[in-house]
Design a protein around this motif. Structure first.
Motif, PDB file in Angstrom:
ATOM      1  N   TYR A   3      42.507  50.561  29.952  1.00 21.00           N
ATOM      2  CA  TYR A   3      42.404  49.617  29.004  1.00 21.00           C
ATOM      3  C   TYR A   3      42.698  50.406  27.741  1.00 21.00           C
ATOM      4  N   ASP A   4      42.772  49.396  26.646  1.00 18.81           N
ATOM      5  CA  ASP A   4      43.320  50.314  25.548  1.00 18.81           C
ATOM      6  C   ASP A   4      42.147  51.239  24.910  1.00 18.81           C
ATOM      7  N   ASP A   5      40.841  50.928  25.243  1.00 21.56           N
ATOM      8  CA  ASP A   5      39.791  51.692  24.557  1.00 21.56           C
ATOM      9  C   ASP A   5      39.366  52.965  25.530  1.00 21.56           C
ATOM     10  N   HIS A   6      40.402  53.232  26.436  1.00 19.08           N
ATOM     11  CA  HIS A   6      40.481  54.579  27.518  1.00 19.08           C
ATOM     12  C   HIS A   6      39.476  54.147  28.777  1.00 19.08           C
ATOM     13  N   LYS A   7      38.841  52.884  28.750  1.00 19.72           N
ATOM     14  CA  LYS A   7      37.811  52.552  29.742  1.00 19.72           C
ATOM     15  C   LYS A   7      38.993  52.501  31.100  1.00 19.72           C
ATOM     16  N   GLN A   8      38.496  53.045  32.210  1.00 15.14           N
ATOM     17  CA  GLN A   8      39.185  53.075  33.585  1.00 15.14           C
ATOM     18  C   GLN A   8      38.069  52.459  34.559  1.00 15.14           C
ATOM     19  N   ILE A   9      38.797  51.820  35.487  1.00 12.21           N
ATOM     20  CA  ILE A   9      38.319  51.095  36.587  1.00 12.21           C
ATOM     21  C   ILE A   9      39.112  51.137  37.755  1.00 12.21           C
ATOM     22  N   SER A  10      38.427  51.980  38.827  1.00 13.98           N
ATOM     23  CA  SER A  10      39.231  52.364  40.025  1.00 13.98           C
ATOM     24  C   SER A  10      39.080  50.847  40.858  1.00 13.98           C
ATOM     25  N   VAL A  11      40.238  50.836  41.512  1.00 12.23           N
ATOM     26  CA  VAL A  11      40.710  49.662  42.435  1.00 12.23           C
ATOM     27  C   VAL A  11      41.300  50.275  43.769  1.00 12.23           C
ATOM     28  N   ALA A  12      40.474  49.941  45.072  1.00 17.23           N
ATOM     29  CA  ALA A  12      40.845  50.196  46.233  1.00 17.23           C
ATOM     30  C   ALA A  12      41.907  49.068  46.835  1.00 17.23           C
ATOM     31  N   ASP A  13      43.014  49.471  47.340  1.00 13.97           N
ATOM     32  CA  ASP A  13      43.984  48.185  47.970  1.00 13.97           C
ATOM     33  C   ASP A  13      43.675  48.850  49.577  1.00 13.97           C
ATOM     34  N   LEU A  14      42.901  47.922  50.300  1.00 16.98           N
ATOM     35  CA  LEU A  14      42.739  48.202  51.633  1.00 16.98           C
ATOM     36  C   LEU A  14      43.741  47.479  52.543  1.00 16.98           C
ATOM     37  N   PRO A  15      44.327  47.867  53.710  1.00 18.85           N
ATOM     38  CA  PRO A  15      45.211  47.299  54.477  1.00 18.85           C
ATOM     39  C   PRO A  15      44.863  46.060  54.914  1.00 18.85           C
ATOM     40  N   GLY A  16      45.569  45.150  55.097  1.00 19.73           N
ATOM     41  CA  GLY A  16      45.405  43.854  55.346  1.00 19.73           C
ATOM     42  C   GLY A  16      44.634  43.559  56.797  1.00 19.73           C
ATOM     43  N   LEU A  17      43.364  42.642  56.488  1.00 16.04           N
ATOM     44  CA  LEU A  17      42.754  42.422  57.734  1.00 16.04           C
ATOM     45  C   LEU A  17      43.503  41.531  58.510  1.00 16.04           C
ATOM     46  N   ILE A  18      43.198  41.409  59.820  1.00 12.86           N
ATOM     47  CA  ILE A  18      43.477  40.419  60.903  1.00 12.86           C
ATOM     48  C   ILE A  18      42.351  39.633  61.517  1.00 12.86           C
ATOM     49  N   GLU A  19      42.304  38.288  61.993  1.00 13.96           N
ATOM     50  CA  GLU A  19      41.348  38.101  62.666  1.00 13.96           C
ATOM     51  C   GLU A  19      40.934  39.035  63.879  1.00 13.96           C
ATOM     52  N   GLY A  20      39.749  39.100  63.912  1.00 16.53           N
ATOM     53  CA  GLY A  20      39.299  40.150  65.085  1.00 16.53           C
ATOM     54  C   GLY A  20      39.180  41.394  64.511  1.00 16.53           C
TER      55      GLY A  20
END
Length: 373
Positions: free
Chosen positions: A198-215
């Motif tokens: 963000y512009d004020d140097h704030k950082q937020i970490s986001v994890a992309d987890l591999p796609g689930l499937i039914e089951g």
């Protein structure tokens, strides 16, 4: 146009590429034996070295596996007492450097401890005592055991969705991550963490987890390998395709509403409390035809989920509870529509969660609970 691989090919690709990402490993650790005491002068043998697990940055479990193929970590033995040195020197401690986010368990699954921040240390094997008068100058052996290191990624937000919902594309436009992207399911084969800046140097970490499937909760697809990474995120970002989802020609087509409920069901079956995590619902691919009509239908269905679940889903696929979303956010990772608003809502939502975890709010919740009792 990219052809969609069949399920057998996908499974082989997943297993092959997932091998590059290691999120659990079993090790043998042995602390040092103490040194012999010197009976005629009453000397003390040195203490055996201890084995510690230490959290550090820029370390992976795969690196441990590659660097130590025998997976054995031994501390030094204590020095014997002698005429020159009545108190023998202690054996050298052994440190195993591991990534932040590791849970250490015994071979039988009992939790020894968590390493959630850089510098966290955990003794996993204690050195033996040196020989002394009380032990007839005989030393004791160091502790030895099998331990398991289990990595659960620590991130502020976790992206959860079925394959090809556009999670990786979304992470790319939101952050500095560069995940592999293609127009077929299971492109993401290992967790990826991006940083929202963000512009004020704030950082937020986001994890992309591999796609689930039914089951997934029954270890179908990659199952628990990925679901466990949701546990340590503060907030869930459920991502669905506004036009629905179909894994392959032989599997059932799921509408956007059904996809939301099936994701809820998978999280619930893996660990019921995950459904109670605060969450945003991201409706992706708003650049596609009929997107607006589908979005309005989804919003209507979310107002009465019990009715539409009974109407659209088999009984065994209906979740016990329904997730409450702070916002339903339409976006297009392709055109950038809604991405700036989403980025703002992510920060706003996380701040709300952090505020609720401050001491005044905890005291207020405790008082309310006490009054209700």
């Amino acid at each position: 146009m990219t052809a969609i691989p069949n399920m057998v090919q996908l499974s082989r690709v997943c297993l092959r590429k997932y091998g590059h990402f290691v999120d659990n490993i079993r090790l043998y650790v042995r602390a040092g034996t103490g040194g012999m005491g010197l009976p005629r002068l009453g000397g003390y043998g040195g203490q055996g070295g201890n084995v510690f697990v230490v959290a550090t940055e820029n370390m992976t479990l795969k690196r441990i596996k590659d660097k130590h193929p025998h997976k054995r970590f031994l501390a030094g033995v204590g020095a014997n007492s002698s005429v020159r040195s009545l108190k023998g020197e202690s054996g050298m401690d052994k440190e195993i450097l591991v990534p932040v986010g590791v849970t250490v368990t015994t071979d039988k699954g009992k939790i020894i401890g968590d390493l959630n921040a850089k510098g966290d240390r955990l003794m996993v094997a204690k050195g033996g005592h040196g020989g002394s008068l009380s032990s007839a100058f005989l030393p004791s052996k160091g502790q030895s055991r099998q331990i398991k290191l289990d990595l659960k990624l620590i991130a502020d937000m976790g992206l959860v969705g079925f394959p090809n919902a556009g999670k990786s594309s979304l992470l790319t436009v939101l952050s500095n991550a560069t995940p592999q992207i293609a127009n077929y399911p299971f492109t993401t084969l290992q967790p990826e963490i991006g940083k929202l800046l963000y512009d004020d140097h704030k950082q937020i970490s986001v994890a992309d987890l591999p796609g689930l499937i039914e089951g997934a909760h029954m270890n179908k697809g990659m199952g628990h390998k990925f679901l466990k990474h949701v546990e340590r995120t503060k907030y869930l970002l459920l991502v669905v395709d506004v036009c629905g989802f179909q894994l392959a020609s032989q599997t059932a087509f799921r509408s956007t509403f059904e996809a939301v409920q099936l994701l809820t069901k998978e999280l619930e079956l893996y660990k019921e409390e995950l459904v109670n995590k605060p969450a945003l619902l991201i409706v992706n691919k708003m650049d596609l035809p009929y997107a607006e009509e589908n979005l309005e239908q989804l919003k209507e269905q979310l107002l009465n989920p019990e009715y539409y679940c009974r109407t659209l889903l088999p009984t065994d696929l209906i979740p016990k509870g329904h997730m409450t979303f702070r916002h339903v956010v339409p976006v297009s990772a392709t055109t950038g529509f809604g991405v700036d608003r989403l980025k703002g809502l992510i920060r706003e939502s996380l701040q709300e969660v952090d505020a609720m975890d401050t001491e005044p709010f905890r005291q207020e919740r405790l008082q309310l609970l006490t009054r209700s009792l």
